[in-house]
Design a protein around this motif. Structure first.
Motif, PDB file in Angstrom:
ATOM      1  N   ARG A  39       0.837  -1.201   0.000  1.00  0.00           N
ATOM      2  CA  ARG A  39       0.000   0.000   0.000  1.00  0.00           C
ATOM      3  C   ARG A  39       0.875   1.255   0.000  1.00  0.00           C
ATOM      4  O   ARG A  39       0.623   2.212  -0.730  1.00  0.00           O
ATOM      5  CB  ARG A  39      -0.911   0.005   1.231  1.00  0.00           C
ATOM      6  N   LEU A  40       1.890   1.213   0.836  1.00  0.00           N
ATOM      7  CA  LEU A  40       2.816   2.345   0.911  1.00  0.00           C
ATOM      8  C   LEU A  40       3.508   2.573  -0.431  1.00  0.00           C
ATOM      9  O   LEU A  40       3.629   3.713  -0.907  1.00  0.00           O
ATOM     10  CB  LEU A  40       3.852   2.085   2.001  1.00  0.00           C
ATOM     11  N   LYS A  41       3.934   1.501  -1.068  1.00  0.00           N
ATOM     12  CA  LYS A  41       4.623   1.603  -2.352  1.00  0.00           C
ATOM     13  C   LYS A  41       3.735   2.262  -3.403  1.00  0.00           C
ATOM     14  O   LYS A  41       4.196   3.115  -4.177  1.00  0.00           O
ATOM     15  CB  LYS A  41       5.049   0.211  -2.819  1.00  0.00           C
ATOM     16  N   ARG A  42       2.466   1.902  -3.436  1.00  0.00           N
ATOM     17  CA  ARG A  42       1.551   2.473  -4.422  1.00  0.00           C
ATOM     18  C   ARG A  42       1.332   3.969  -4.164  1.00  0.00           C
ATOM     19  O   ARG A  42       1.302   4.783  -5.099  1.00  0.00           O
ATOM     20  CB  ARG A  42       0.212   1.729  -4.389  1.00  0.00           C
ATOM     21  N   MET A  43       1.207   4.339  -2.877  1.00  0.00           N
ATOM     22  CA  MET A  43       1.035   5.751  -2.562  1.00  0.00           C
ATOM     23  C   MET A  43       2.291   6.543  -2.922  1.00  0.00           C
ATOM     24  O   MET A  43       2.192   7.696  -3.392  1.00  0.00           O
ATOM     25  CB  MET A  43       0.692   5.937  -1.085  1.00  0.00           C
ATOM     26  N   MET A  44       3.451   5.967  -2.725  1.00  0.00           N
ATOM     27  CA  MET A  44       4.693   6.642  -3.111  1.00  0.00           C
ATOM     28  C   MET A  44       4.711   6.935  -4.608  1.00  0.00           C
ATOM     29  O   MET A  44       5.157   8.007  -5.040  1.00  0.00           O
ATOM     30  CB  MET A  44       5.896   5.779  -2.721  1.00  0.00           C
ATOM     31  N   GLN A  45       4.192   6.014  -5.411  1.00  0.00           N
ATOM     32  CA  GLN A  45       4.134   6.225  -6.859  1.00  0.00           C
ATOM     33  C   GLN A  45       3.185   7.374  -7.206  1.00  0.00           C
ATOM     34  O   GLN A  45       3.490   8.205  -8.072  1.00  0.00           O
ATOM     35  CB  GLN A  45       3.688   4.930  -7.545  1.00  0.00           C
ATOM     36  N   ILE A  46       2.050   7.439  -6.525  1.00  0.00           N
ATOM     37  CA  ILE A  46       1.073   8.500  -6.779  1.00  0.00           C
ATOM     38  C   ILE A  46       1.646   9.862  -6.400  1.00  0.00           C
ATOM     39  O   ILE A  46       1.516  10.836  -7.143  1.00  0.00           O
ATOM     40  CB  ILE A  46      -0.233   8.218  -6.013  1.00  0.00           C
TER      41      ILE A  46
END
Length: 406
Positions: free
Chosen positions: A162-169
Motif C-alpha cells: 500500500r505504501l509503495k503504491r502511494m509513493m508512486q502517486i
C-alpha cells in the motif's frame, strides 16, 4: 483562474472532512472571488450535503457503487496472501477512477483532490492517471493506517505494498499538502518525496452550513459549562481529564456548585467511562448530536471547550475542531501529548496541558474556570493561524511552489 476541486466528503454532519472540505471551498472563493471554481463530488452513498450552500460555479455529484462482486471477494482470499495486494481495494479504487478518467482536466489551472477517511480511496484511484500532473493532493490523514499515530494496526507486507503504491502517486502528482505541519514533514519523508509537502491548515467557514437546528440542545444548568464533543480514538485520553475534574469538585465546593461537564461522545469505551465516573454528579455523558445542534451547544452554552489530540506520545494531525473554535473565540483546554501539532500553534500555554499529567490538567482547568467565573470575553488561543490572511498566504505558496514566506 480556473479551479477544479475533487472531493469525497461534503457532508454537513458527522464527519470532520466534510466540514473542512466545505470550508476549504468557501475560503477558496473568498481568496479568488472572480475565478471559476468547479467541483466534482464522488461519494459512495446518498447523504445530507446541502450542496446549494457551496460557492461554486458548478458541482456534479456521483454515487459510486462500492459493493464488491462475490467472485472478486472469493479470489481475494487467496490473492492478497500470495501477492500482498487486495483485489477488493483495487476494485473500489477503480469505481472512483472511472469518474475521474472522464474529467477534462486540461481546462483547469489548478486541480485539488482531497482525501477523506483512513482508506484514501480518492487518492489511490488516481494511480497512473494523467490528471495527476496538474493535481495538488491534500492528505487529511496519514496513509497507510499503521503510520497513523495511535493506530493499533501492525505493519505487514500488505501495508508495505500500500505504501509503495502511494509513493508512486505522490511522485506523479504536481504537488502535495496536508493539514498539519508535522504530518507534512512525516509524509514527505515516508513517501520519499522529491517535492515539498506543503501545509494548508483546516478551515471553518460558517457560510456553508445551516446552523438553524437547535432542537436537541441541552439546557445549561450551571454558571460554567465545560464540554467535549467528538470521538474517542487513536489514543485520545479523556480519563485523566475526568480524574482532574473529579479532584477539583472534591477539593472545593465552589466548583461543584458552579460547574458542569458535558461529554458528547462516539467511539469505543463509552460504557466503561460511564461506569468508572458514575459518581460525578456534575458530569453527563451523552450521545453525539448533528452538526447544527452540536455547534450551537459549543458556541452558545459551552464556556470552556475541550480538545483531545491523538496520543499518547505524538500527534501529527490537526483536529478539525480547532478552526471551528477559533472562529468563535472560545476558551479551550487542549489535552495533548508532549509533541503535537497544536503545541506548535497555540500561542498561550494556559490553553494546553499534558494528557499524561493529571496535576497539570487540573491546574490548567482550574485556571480557565476561575477566569471564566469573572469574564466572558472572547479569547484567541490560536493567534491568526486560522485567519483568512494566513489561508491566502499558505495557498499562494502552494500554487506558486514557494519555499518560504514570499
Amino acid at each position: 483562474m480556473r479551479f477544479l476541486v475533487i472531493v469525497q466528503d461534503l457532508r454537513v454532519s458527522g464527519t470532520s472532512e466534510g466540514i473542512v472540505s466545505r470550508s476549504f471551498i468557501a475560503k477558496l472563493r473568498k481568496t479568488y472571488p472572480k475565478s471559476v471554481i468547479d467541483s466534482v463530488y464522488i461519494a459512495h452513498s446518498e447523504t445530507e450535503d446541502r450542496l446549494d450552500l457551496l460557492p461554486v460555479d458548478t458541482i456534479k455529484k456521483h454515487i459510486v457503487n462500492t459493493k464488491v462482486p462475490f467472485w472478486t471477494l472469493f479470489w481475494n482470499r487467496f490473492y492478497w496472501r500470495l501477492f500482498h495486494v487486495s483485489l477488493k481495494e483495487r476494485y473500489i479504487h477503480k469505481q472512483y477512477a472511472k469518474v475521474i478518467e472522464l474529467l477534462d482536466y486540461t481546462i483547469y489551472d489548478h486541480i485539488f483532490i482531497r482525501s477523506a477517511g483512513i482508506d484514501h480511496e480518492m487518492i489511490l484511484a488516481t494511480h497512473n492517471l494523467p490528471i495527476l500532473k496538474k493535481t495538488i493532493i491534500n492528505f487529511h490523514d496519514p496513509y497507510p493506517l499503521s503510520w497513523y499515530v495511535g493506530s493499533k494496526t501492525n505493519f505487514s507486507k500488505l501495508e508495505f505494498f500500500r505504501l509503495k503504491r502511494m509513493m508512486q502517486i505522490v511522485g506523479q502528482a504536481k504537488t502535495c499538502s496536508s493539514s498539519a505541519q508535522w504530518m507534512s514533514h512525516d509524509l514527505e519523508h515516508l513517501y520519499a518525496s522529491k517535492k515539498k509537502f506543503y501545509t494548508l491548515p483546516h478551515q471553518f467557514d460558517e457560510t456553508v452550513f445551516d446552523l438553524s437546528d437547535k432542537s436537541q440542545m441541552l439546557a445549561k444548568n450551571k454558571k460554567i459549562s465545560i464540554s467535549y464533543h467528538g470521538a474517542l480514538m487513536f489514543g485520545r485520553n479523556i480519563e485523566n481529564l475526568l480524574i482532574a475534574y473529579q479532584e477539583l469538585l472534591q477539593e472545593d465546593v465552589i466548583y461543584k456548585e458552579n460547574t458542569e461537564f458535558v461529554l458528547r461522545l462516539k467511539g469505543d469505551g463509552i460504557q466503561q467511562l460511564k461506569q468508572k465516573f458514575s459518581s460525578i454528579e456534575n458530569l453527563q455523558i451523552l450521545d453525539c448530536l448533528n452538526f447544527s445542534n452540536s455547534s450551537n451547544e459549543q458556541i452558545h452554552d459551552s464556556d470552556i471547550v475541550i480538545i483531545l489530540e491523538n496520543g499518547p506520545l505524538y500527534c501529527n494531525v490537526l483536529v478539525g475542531k480547532a478552526p471551528f473554535l477559533a472562529a468563535f473565540g472560545k476558551p479551550v483546554l487542549c489535552v495533548s501529548p508532549k509533541k503535537s501539532e497544536l503545541r506548535e500553534i497555540i500561542t498561550d500555554k494556559k490553553f494546553i496541558a499534558n494528557m499524561n499529567n493529571v496535576q497539570e490538567i487540573k491546574e490548567k482547568l482550574k485556571a480557565l474556570i476561575d477566569h471564566r467565573m469573572i469574564s466572558n470575553e472572547k479569547v484567541n488561543p490560536f493567534g491568526d493561524y486560522f485567519s483568512d490572511a494566513n489561508f491566502k498566504k499558505q495557498l499562494y505558496k502552494i500554487l506558486n511552489h514557494l519555499e518560504d514566506d514570499k
